[in-house]
Write an enzyme that holds these catalytic residues in place. Structure first.
Site, PDB file in Angstrom:
ATOM      1  N   ARG A 110      72.293  29.249  15.196  1.00  0.00           N
ATOM      2  CA  ARG A 110      71.597  28.591  16.302  1.00  0.00           C
ATOM      3  C   ARG A 110      70.190  28.235  15.866  1.00  0.00           C
ATOM      4  NH1 ARG A 110      71.875  29.248  22.708  1.00  0.00           N
ATOM      5  NH2 ARG A 110      70.441  27.575  23.197  1.00  0.00           N
ATOM      6  N   ASN A 147      75.413  21.242  30.506  1.00  0.00           N
ATOM      7  CA  ASN A 147      74.558  20.079  30.206  1.00  0.00           C
ATOM      8  C   ASN A 147      74.798  18.896  31.145  1.00  0.00           C
ATOM      9  OD1 ASN A 147      74.635  20.611  26.571  1.00  0.00           O
ATOM     10  ND2 ASN A 147      73.141  21.340  28.055  1.00  0.00           N
ATOM     11  N   ARG A 174      70.352  33.294  21.946  1.00  0.00           N
ATOM     12  CA  ARG A 174      71.441  33.482  22.926  1.00  0.00           C
ATOM     13  C   ARG A 174      72.632  32.624  22.543  1.00  0.00           C
ATOM     14  NH1 ARG A 174      67.129  31.297  26.111  1.00  0.00           N
ATOM     15  NH2 ARG A 174      67.241  29.019  26.148  1.00  0.00           N
ATOM     16  N   ASP A 190      70.312  23.115  18.700  1.00  0.00           N
ATOM     17  CA  ASP A 190      69.364  23.173  19.817  1.00  0.00           C
ATOM     18  C   ASP A 190      67.956  22.775  19.382  1.00  0.00           C
ATOM     19  OD1 ASP A 190      68.624  23.570  22.432  1.00  0.00           O
ATOM     20  OD2 ASP A 190      68.530  25.756  22.294  1.00  0.00           O
ATOM     21  N   GLY A 196      65.038  18.260  22.377  1.00  0.00           N
ATOM     22  CA  GLY A 196      64.047  17.890  23.391  1.00  0.00           C
ATOM     23  C   GLY A 196      62.656  18.330  22.979  1.00  0.00           C
ATOM     24  N   ARG A 197      62.546  19.570  22.478  1.00  0.00           N
ATOM     25  CA  ARG A 197      61.243  20.085  22.055  1.00  0.00           C
ATOM     26  C   ARG A 197      60.711  19.321  20.846  1.00  0.00           C
ATOM     27  NH1 ARG A 197      63.260  25.983  21.925  1.00  0.00           N
ATOM     28  NH2 ARG A 197      65.214  24.854  22.339  1.00  0.00           N
ATOM     29  N   TRP A 198      61.605  18.962  19.951  1.00  0.00           N
ATOM     30  CA  TRP A 198      61.198  18.176  18.773  1.00  0.00           C
ATOM     31  C   TRP A 198      60.534  16.870  19.229  1.00  0.00           C
ATOM     32  CZ3 TRP A 198      62.203  13.351  16.794  1.00  0.00           C
ATOM     33  CH2 TRP A 198      61.966  13.148  15.437  1.00  0.00           C
ATOM     34  N   ARG A 228      71.945  18.015  33.544  1.00  0.00           N
ATOM     35  CA  ARG A 228      70.678  17.392  33.115  1.00  0.00           C
ATOM     36  C   ARG A 228      70.468  16.050  33.812  1.00  0.00           C
ATOM     37  NH1 ARG A 228      69.493  18.780  26.777  1.00  0.00           N
ATOM     38  NH2 ARG A 228      69.820  21.013  26.985  1.00  0.00           N
ATOM     39  N   ARG A 250      62.699  12.763  25.383  1.00  0.00           N
ATOM     40  CA  ARG A 250      63.712  13.710  24.884  1.00  0.00           C
ATOM     41  C   ARG A 250      64.837  13.022  24.114  1.00  0.00           C
ATOM     42  NH1 ARG A 250      64.313  18.698  26.790  1.00  0.00           N
ATOM     43  NH2 ARG A 250      66.557  18.488  26.595  1.00  0.00           N
TER      44      ARG A 250
HETATM   45  C1  IPE Z   1      73.319  24.852  24.141  1.00  0.00           C
HETATM   46  O1  IPE Z   1      72.024  24.369  24.227  1.00  0.00           O
HETATM   47  C2  IPE Z   1      74.302  23.731  24.290  1.00  0.00           C
HETATM   48  C3  IPE Z   1      74.374  22.812  23.159  1.00  0.00           C
HETATM   49  C4  IPE Z   1      73.744  22.941  22.021  1.00  0.00           C
HETATM   50  C5  IPE Z   1      75.263  21.692  23.350  1.00  0.00           C
HETATM   51  P1  IPE Z   1      71.235  24.351  25.614  1.00  0.00           P
HETATM   52  O2  IPE Z   1      69.885  23.831  25.319  1.00  0.00           O
HETATM   53  O3  IPE Z   1      72.028  23.653  26.641  1.00  0.00           O
HETATM   54  O4  IPE Z   1      71.196  25.904  25.968  1.00  0.00           O
HETATM   55  P2  IPE Z   1      70.186  26.732  26.880  1.00  0.00           P
HETATM   56  O5  IPE Z   1      70.102  26.024  28.179  1.00  0.00           O
HETATM   57  O6  IPE Z   1      68.882  26.749  26.171  1.00  0.00           O
HETATM   58  O7  IPE Z   1      70.784  28.101  26.959  1.00  0.00           O
HETATM   59  C1  IPE Z   2      70.189  20.305  22.004  1.00  0.00           C
HETATM   60  O1  IPE Z   2      68.840  20.040  22.226  1.00  0.00           O
HETATM   61  C2  IPE Z   2      71.090  19.164  22.406  1.00  0.00           C
HETATM   62  C3  IPE Z   2      71.885  19.419  23.620  1.00  0.00           C
HETATM   63  C4  IPE Z   2      71.916  20.542  24.294  1.00  0.00           C
HETATM   64  C5  IPE Z   2      72.679  18.320  24.125  1.00  0.00           C
HETATM   65  P1  IPE Z   2      68.195  20.202  23.658  1.00  0.00           P
HETATM   66  O2  IPE Z   2      68.317  18.916  24.387  1.00  0.00           O
HETATM   67  O3  IPE Z   2      68.729  21.390  24.366  1.00  0.00           O
HETATM   68  O4  IPE Z   2      66.670  20.439  23.254  1.00  0.00           O
HETATM   69  P2  IPE Z   2      65.680  21.484  23.901  1.00  0.00           P
HETATM   70  O5  IPE Z   2      66.339  22.823  23.874  1.00  0.00           O
HETATM   71  O6  IPE Z   2      65.397  21.025  25.292  1.00  0.00           O
HETATM   72  O7  IPE Z   2      64.475  21.440  23.011  1.00  0.00           O
HETATM   73 MG    MG Z   3      68.242  23.332  24.397  1.00  0.00          MG
END
Ligand code: IPE
Ligand code: IPE
Ligand code: MG
Length: 253
Positions: free
Chosen positions: A190, A70, A196, A22, A25-27, A73, A35
């Site tokens: 995680r 996901n 979570r 996880d 996107g924030r990175w 999104r 993202r």
């Molecule tokens: C969990 O990450 C799913 C994966 C890593 C594939 P999310 O970014 O989707 O989880 P939430 O929405 O923060 O709980």
């Molecule tokens: C995890 O990174 C990758 C997937 C869930 C596919 P995120 O895309 O959830 O990144 P954040 O949590 O928005 O930073």
């Molecule tokens: Mg995430």
């Protein structure tokens, strides 16, 4: 060599590590990038962790790559994730073969785009006989969704008289999950500071140890993975028993 039994051995390596990758996107956001650039950068971390697990001899590594949730999104992000996944699979095949790593998938893989399914099928077949390590990808995976599908199978088997309701045990349920035949995860990691489970391996993680880190997935590498394993090796797993039962004093040997 460290024991694979887990539990009481201080130097124990987990047999099965599962990772909720996880923070992509924030990175990207922190760098003023879109993202998807975070997802692209996250692929490097996948490679580093797979390599490290293989070198250490961890037999099962499971990566949560795309959840059922996901799919909600933005369409462009989902599309990029799917094409990155396809590129990753094509690019990694020689490495999987070289290191004798078997690819496995859990989740509703039939919902993936045809271009991804096609590559996936090819790689699953090409690596099927590899026994050294199983790399499982969660793709359109969610724990509740998996449990619902297992319950449906059991219900239809019961309705057709192929299983008696009182014969439904934990083992029979586990056999109908996508992870059938795999050991439960010993360690769930995680990244990105979220505390979570986000619908990951709900049934299987019943007695897993959790290690959380603030590191965002694209910054995660060997050092962070080794640290998590070290933290894990210091945990005391009791599985509901007392310390004395779970860790009987050694008899002087
Ligand atoms: C969990 O990450 C799913 C994966 C890593 C594939 P999310 O970014 O989707 O989880 P939430 O929405 O923060 O709980
Ligand atoms: C995890 O990174 C990758 C997937 C869930 C596919 P995120 O895309 O959830 O990144 P954040 O949590 O928005 O930073
Ligand atoms: Mg995430």
């Amino acid at each position: 060599m460290p024991s694979h039994k887990g539990g009481t051995d201080a130097a124990a390596l987990p047999r099965h590590v599962a990772i909720i990758m996880d923070g992509n996107g924030r990175w990207a956001g922190l760098r003023g990038l879109p993202r998807v650039e975070g997802h692209r950068a996250g692929v490097r971390s996948v490679r580093a962790v797979v390599e490290c697990a293989r070198e250490l001899g961890i037999p099962y590594l499971t990566l949560y790559a795309f959840s059922v949730e996901n799919w909600g999104r933005p369409e462009a992000e989902v599309e990029t994730l799917m094409s990155l996944l396809r590129e990753f699979l094509i690019r990694e095949l020689p490495e999987l073969v070289r290191h004798r790593i078997r690819l496995n998938v859990i989740g509703e893989t039939w919902k993936l785009p045809a271009a991804v399914r096609e590559v996936l099928q090819r790689i699953l077949a090409a690596t099927e006989s590899h026994a050294e390590m199983t790399l499982t990808l969660g793709l359109s995976y969610a724990g509740r969704n998996e449990i619902v599908r297992a319950v449906r199978k059991l219900a239809s088997e019961a309705a057709s008289g192929n299983i008696q309701p009182e014969k439904i045990t934990e083992e029979e349920i586990a056999l109908r999950l996508d992870t059938a035949g795999m050991p439960d995860p010993d360690l769930v990691i995680r990244t990105s500071g979220e505390l979570r489970i986000s619908n990951f391996l709900l049934w299987q993680a019943a007695y897993a140890e959790f290690v959380f880190t603030d590191v965002l997935w694209p910054d995660y590498g060997k050092a962070e993975f080794l640290h998590a394993l070290e933290v894990y090796s210091r945990r005391h797993r009791r599985f509901g028993l007392t310390t004395e039962q779970a860790e009987p004093p050694s008899n002087g040997g």
